[in-house]
Enzyme design. Structure first.
Site, short mmCIF file in Angstrom:
data_model
loop_
_atom_site.label_atom_id
_atom_site.label_comp_id
_atom_site.label_asym_id
_atom_site.label_seq_id
_atom_site.Cartn_x
_atom_site.Cartn_y
_atom_site.Cartn_z
N ARG A 21 -37.28 -34.43 -11.38
CA ARG A 21 -37.21 -33.92 -10.02
C ARG A 21 -35.78 -33.90 -9.51
O ARG A 21 -35.37 -32.98 -8.80
CB ARG A 21 -38.09 -34.81 -9.11
CG ARG A 21 -38.07 -34.42 -7.66
CD ARG A 21 -38.75 -33.09 -7.43
NE ARG A 21 -38.64 -32.67 -6.04
CZ ARG A 21 -39.06 -31.49 -5.60
NH1 ARG A 21 -39.60 -30.63 -6.43
NH2 ARG A 21 -38.93 -31.16 -4.32
N CYS A 45 -42.66 -35.92 -11.72
CA CYS A 45 -43.98 -36.44 -11.38
C CYS A 45 -44.86 -35.38 -10.75
O CYS A 45 -44.42 -34.57 -9.95
CB CYS A 45 -43.83 -37.64 -10.45
SG CYS A 45 -42.66 -37.41 -9.12
N ARG A 50 -44.42 -29.94 -4.57
CA ARG A 50 -43.07 -30.41 -4.27
C ARG A 50 -42.11 -29.22 -4.31
O ARG A 50 -41.24 -29.13 -5.17
CB ARG A 50 -42.64 -31.51 -5.24
CG ARG A 50 -43.62 -32.67 -5.32
CD ARG A 50 -43.08 -33.83 -6.11
NE ARG A 50 -42.07 -34.55 -5.36
CZ ARG A 50 -41.40 -35.61 -5.82
NH1 ARG A 50 -41.65 -36.04 -7.04
NH2 ARG A 50 -40.49 -36.22 -5.09
N PRO A 51 -42.29 -28.28 -3.41
CA PRO A 51 -41.44 -27.08 -3.43
C PRO A 51 -40.01 -27.42 -3.05
O PRO A 51 -39.73 -28.47 -2.46
CB PRO A 51 -42.09 -26.18 -2.37
CG PRO A 51 -42.74 -27.13 -1.41
CD PRO A 51 -43.25 -28.27 -2.27
N ASP A 53 -38.28 -25.19 -1.23
CA ASP A 53 -37.98 -24.17 -0.22
C ASP A 53 -37.03 -24.67 0.85
O ASP A 53 -36.17 -23.92 1.34
CB ASP A 53 -39.26 -23.63 0.40
CG ASP A 53 -40.12 -24.72 1.03
OD1 ASP A 53 -40.23 -25.82 0.43
OD2 ASP A 53 -40.67 -24.49 2.12
N LEU A 54 -37.15 -25.94 1.24
CA LEU A 54 -36.26 -26.48 2.26
C LEU A 54 -34.83 -26.56 1.73
O LEU A 54 -33.87 -26.30 2.47
CB LEU A 54 -36.73 -27.85 2.73
CG LEU A 54 -38.07 -27.90 3.46
CD1 LEU A 54 -38.41 -29.33 3.85
CD2 LEU A 54 -38.04 -27.01 4.70
N ASP A 243 -43.92 -44.03 -2.50
CA ASP A 243 -43.77 -44.51 -3.87
C ASP A 243 -44.35 -45.90 -4.07
O ASP A 243 -44.59 -46.32 -5.21
CB ASP A 243 -42.28 -44.53 -4.26
CG ASP A 243 -41.73 -43.13 -4.47
OD1 ASP A 243 -42.53 -42.20 -4.69
OD2 ASP A 243 -40.51 -42.96 -4.40
#
Length: 296
Positions: A21, A45, A50-51, A53-54, A243
Site C-alpha cells: 500500500r 492488505c 482503498r482508492p 482518488d484523494l 489497525d
C-alpha cells in the site's frame, strides 16, 4: 522514474509496488523533484476499498496530470507543482501524507482543510502526520498545523538532510498489550507514550486488565478473568485505531462476556473471523461488525 516491478516479474503489478500500500507515497516526492513518476496502483492488505482518488485529486489541484492505463499510473507535472487550497472529504492518512510531501517542494502555499466552518474531516490528525511534518521541518520544510484538521505548507525550493528518529510504532505496542491481555501475565512496554494508543488501553482496563502509565511507558497485567467489552468501535484518530481492531478481537475471544467490535474505517476488516472460527471461537460478522460470544 519508475516505482514498479522487478525484472522478470511479468507485470508491473507483480512487483513490489503492486504488493504494498505504501508504494503510492513515493510518487509525490518524485513528482515534486523530477516532474514525473510512473508506478502501479498500490496493493497490500485487502481490508476494503482503498482508492487513491484523494491522493490524485489533490495532486491535480497542485498541477499534476495523472494518466491511468489498467494498473499502470503515470504522473507528470510539466510546469512543476504549485500550492493549492485542498478540501479533504475524509481524513485519509495516506492522502494527507502524499499531499504534505508534494506541498513541501511546491511553489507557494498549500492548505489542507475540511468542509465549512465546522471543519468536518480535513487533514488526518494521526501522530504519524505530526511526525512526518516534524521530519520535513527538520529538513528545511515549512509545515504548520500538523495534528489538526487544517494544515498549511509553504513550499521551499529544496530540502536538506537531517538526523531524525521516527516515533515509536503504536500498533506494535498495541500488539504486545493485547497479547498480554489475552494470554495473561504482565508486560512492560517502554519507549512508546501511552497516549498514542490510549483508547485501546482504556478498553483493556474495562475488560479487567491493570494498566500502569508513565510518561513514555506502560505496564499491562492481567491475572484474573476478562469481562466482555460490550459494544466498541474504531474511528479516525484520536479514536481506537482500525489497525488495532483484530488485536482487540483476539482479546475478546478470551473474555467471559459478550463483545462486539465495529470498524467504521474499512468494510472488510474482520477476515480474521474465519481463523477465529477454525479455532473453535463463537464469532460472526454482520456488515462491518464482529460479534463475539463466550466460548461454550
Amino acid at each position: 522514474v519508475r516505482v514498479d516491478g522487478v525484472p522478470g516479474s511479468g507485470t508491473l503489478a507483480a512487483g513490489p509496488a503492486g504488493r504494498m500500500r505504501a508504494s503510492i507515497l513515493f510518487c509525490a516526492p518524485l513528482l515534486a523533484r523530477l516532474g514525473r513518476a510512473q508506478t502501479v496502483l498500490p496493493g497490500g492488505c485487502r481490508i476494503g476499498a482503498r482508492p487513491i482518488d484523494l491522493h490524485l485529486a489533490g495532486l491535480v489541484q497542485m498541477g499534476a496530470c495523472p494518466q491511468l492505463e489498467g494498473e499502470r499510473l503515470l504522473l507528470t507535472a510539466p510546469a512543476g507543482l504549485h500550492g493549492a487550497d485542498i478540501t479533504l472529504r475524509f481524513p485519509s492518512v495516506g492522502a494527507t501524507e502524499t499531499l504534505l510531501l508534494a506541498a513541501a517542494l511546491a511553489q507557494g502555499e498549500t492548505t489542507l482543510r475540511g468542509r465549512g466552518m465546522t471543519i468536518v474531516y480535513g487533514a488526518a490528525r494521526e501522530p504519524e502526520i505530526e511526525d512526518l511534518a516534524a521530519f520535513l521541518n527538520r529538513c528545511g520544510g515549512r509545515v504548520q498545523g500538523a495534528g489538526t484538521g487544517t494544515v498549511r505548507v509553504q513550499g521551499v525550493r529544496r530540502l536538506h538532510g537531517c538526523s531524525f528518529a521516527p516515533m515509536p510504532d503504536r500498533i506494535t505496542a498495541a500488539t504486545f498489550a493485547c497479547a498480554c491481555a489475552a494470554a495473561g501475565g504482565r508486560v512492560e512496554l517502554a519507549g512508546c507514550t501511552p497516549g498514542l494508543y490510549a483508547p485501546l488501553l482504556e478498553i483493556l482496563e474495562q475488560m479487567g486488565c491493570t494498566v500502569e502509565r508513565a510518561r513514555d511507558a506502560a505496564a499491562i497485567s492481567r491475572f484474573g478473568a476478562l469481562r466482555g467489552a460490550g459494544n466498541v468501535h474504531t474511528a479516525p484518530y484520536p479514536g481506537l485505531a482500525t489497525d488495532a481492531a483484530p488485536l482487540l478481537a483476539a482479546v475478546m475471544l478470551c473474555a467471559q462476556g459478550e463483545s462486539s467490535l465495529q470498524d467504521r474505517v474499512f468494510e472488510h476488516r474482520f477476515a480474521c473471523a474465519d481463523g477465529f472460527a477454525a479455532l473453535g471461537a463463537n464469532v460472526r460478522v454482520a456488515e462491518r461488525t464482529l460479534y463475539v460470544q463466550p466460548a461454550g
